[in-house]
Design an enzyme around this catalytic site. Structure first.
Site, short mmCIF file in Angstrom:
data_model
loop_
_atom_site.label_atom_id
_atom_site.label_comp_id
_atom_site.label_asym_id
_atom_site.label_seq_id
_atom_site.Cartn_x
_atom_site.Cartn_y
_atom_site.Cartn_z
N HIS A 163 0.85 -1.20 0.00
CA HIS A 163 0.00 0.00 0.00
C HIS A 163 0.88 1.25 0.00
O HIS A 163 1.89 1.30 0.69
CB HIS A 163 -0.88 0.01 1.25
CG HIS A 163 -1.82 1.19 1.28
ND1 HIS A 163 -3.02 1.17 0.61
CD2 HIS A 163 -1.71 2.40 1.87
CE1 HIS A 163 -3.61 2.34 0.79
NE2 HIS A 163 -2.85 3.10 1.55
N ASP A 184 -15.16 3.79 7.28
CA ASP A 184 -14.02 4.60 6.85
C ASP A 184 -14.38 5.45 5.64
O ASP A 184 -13.90 6.58 5.50
CB ASP A 184 -12.80 3.73 6.54
CG ASP A 184 -11.65 4.60 6.05
OD1 ASP A 184 -11.13 5.40 6.86
OD2 ASP A 184 -11.30 4.53 4.85
N ARG A 207 -13.75 13.80 7.04
CA ARG A 207 -12.46 14.42 7.41
C ARG A 207 -11.99 15.35 6.30
O ARG A 207 -11.40 16.40 6.56
CB ARG A 207 -11.42 13.33 7.69
CG ARG A 207 -11.65 12.61 9.01
CD ARG A 207 -10.83 11.33 9.09
NE ARG A 207 -9.44 11.55 8.83
CZ ARG A 207 -8.63 10.67 8.21
NH1 ARG A 207 -9.09 9.50 7.81
NH2 ARG A 207 -7.37 10.95 8.00
N1 URA Z 1 -5.46 7.28 2.75
C1 URA Z 1 -6.46 6.69 3.43
O1 URA Z 1 -6.97 5.64 3.03
N2 URA Z 1 -6.90 7.27 4.55
C2 URA Z 1 -6.38 8.43 5.04
O2 URA Z 1 -6.81 8.90 6.07
C3 URA Z 1 -5.33 9.03 4.31
C4 URA Z 1 -4.89 8.43 3.16
#
Ligand code: URA
Length: 433
Positions: free
Chosen positions: A84, A163, A170
């Site tokens: 990643h 998320d 966010r």
């Molecule tokens: N990539 C993500 O998946 N989440 C974050 O908070 C920042 C970068």
């Protein structure tokens, strides 16, 4: 039953939340029972007060529990590896690393994302390949890792759904750049995605989230700790993102560069990162090989064509045409020429990323459509000598006006000086548990 204002107040005043409280908060948010305005206030409290490592782990776990998880290890009976990147400009590393690792006999299963703003996303790059399907069901994903040894797919809607909501929130509440929140966001998806061992490419510099080496190392350490607590092995490669990675920025252009790299003809900085990430992945795998042996096997897979063959098998398995000639090309190619002689002192990653974005290679907003053919090829990079009027870069555009605007922006991204800058590696450090 939690009272959300009490939790916000406790975090605001520097107190600690329990795993159960964080779990209820995330589940309530995912179900739509806790509104955005309360989560916004919570994120801002975390932004200023931070999270302890126990809280960061509890948040990661709470995020994971809002959706499904994939048990790649159980399904394959083998250790599966994943990679990643925290995001950058011209970052097509996974597209070269996946086939290399698979050619060496290590199963590689990755759930990936799309690009936003000046950074690109692996799924967008892969979608420039005619026919390529990024949306596989979880069963198809597992079957392909089993049969082909390699799959890169879009995360299913039910993988860490909280998320997706939280990241979008966010993004609009100035609470993205907090270590704990970034680490929990990334690692929840990696852990839920099911790989046993993960190599993280943590970028640092102008084009990255983390602008300083110290910040990048801190983020890497938090993510390594989260992986360890979840029983995953994690290695972090800290890499430079001051200038675009490799030459190509833009979806089909980057696929071409990944293919060239698998043929042994990649640009030096990109090759360095690909080799490092692949070596770390093999060393973490169940092959039981040390670094030197891992490196030798990777070089062999590149030299004997098996890495390129693994790429072709993978692309075909996901419905794509692996032939490079099938990739889209832009109708207008305009050269950007050096105004004076000298050395390239710097090439701003964000500026090049933004030029590619304006050409249509990326999206400003989640709903924007992408033009897969367009982008920028930086022929000259940091440290290269240039003669007056020599080509610095190529702009690949849909039409003349967009080519002209992008060419101005790319030229402004170059700083040319009389002095040759010091050589610098793209791989800055490697951190592990
Ligand atoms: N990539 C993500 O998946 N989440 C974050 O908070 C920042 C970068």
């Amino acid at each position: 039953m939690i009272r959300v204002p009490d939790l916000i107040e406790r975090k605001r005043d520097g107190g600690e939340l329990s795993p159960d409280e964080l779990a209820e908060l995330m589940l309530g948010y995912a179900k739509g029972e806790i509104p955005d305005y309360q989560l916004s206030a919570f994120c801002m409290a975390v932004y200023f007060r931070g999270l302890s490592s126990a809280e960061t782990y509890a948040l990661t776990d709470a995020l994971i529990r809002t959706g499904e998880t994939v048990d790649l290890h159980g399904a394959l009976g083998r250790k599966v590896v994943d990679k990643h990147s925290t995001g950058g400009v011209g970052d097509k590393t996974s597209i070269a690393v996946g086939p290399i690792v698979a050619a060496c006999g290590v199963p590689f299963g990755k759930m990936s994302g799309r690009g936003l703003g000046h950074t690109g996303g692996t799924l967008d790059k892969l979608e420039s390949i005619p026919g390529f399907r990024v949306e596989l069901s979880t069963d198809e994903f597992i079957d392909q890792v089993r049969s082909v040894g390699l799959a890169i797919v879009g995360a299913t809607a039910n993988l860490v759904p909280a998320d997706k909501q939280l990241y979008a929130l966010r993004d609009v509440t100035a609470t993205v750049d907090n270590y704990s929140l970034i680490a929990a966001s990334i690692m929840s998806k990696k852990i839920a995605g099911g790989a046993d061992a993960i190599v993280l490419d943590v970028k640092v510099g102008d084009g990255a989230f983390m602008k300083s080496r110290a910040d990048a190392e801190r983020l890497a350490e938090v993510m390594i700790d989260l992986g360890r607590r979840a029983g995953r092995e994690v290695v972090a490669v800290i890499s430079a993102m001051d200038e675009p990675l490799g030459h190509a920025v833009g979806n089909a252009l980057e696929i071409r560069e990944a293919i060239a790299t698998l043929r042994g003809e990649g640009p030096p900085d990109f090759v360095q990162l690909v080799l490092e990430a692949s070596t770390q992945l093999l060393a973490l795998s169940d092959l039981g090989v040390a670094r030197d042996e891992a490196r030798a096997r990777i070089e062999q897979a590149l030299a004997d064509g098996s890495a390129l063959a693994a790429y072709e098998r993978w692309i075909a398995a996901q419905g794509g045409n692996p032939d490079e000639a099938a990739l889209p090309t832009a109708p207008v190619i305009r050269e950007v020429r050096a105004p004076q002689a000298g050395y390239v002192r710097s090439l701003g990653a964000v500026r090049v990323g933004n030029a590619a974005l304006r050409l249509g290679a990326g999206r400003r907003d989640k709903a924007d459509r992408i033009d897969h053919a367009v982008g920028v090829v930086s022929l000259k990079k940091r440290g290269d000598a240039v003669a007056p009027a020599e080509a610095l870069a190529e702009v690949h555009a849909r039409d003349e006006p967009s080519a002209a605007a992008a060419a101005d922006e790319v030229l402004a991204a170059y700083e040319i000086s009389d002095e040759e800058p010091q050589e610098r590696n793209v791989v800055l450090d490697v951190l592990s548990d």
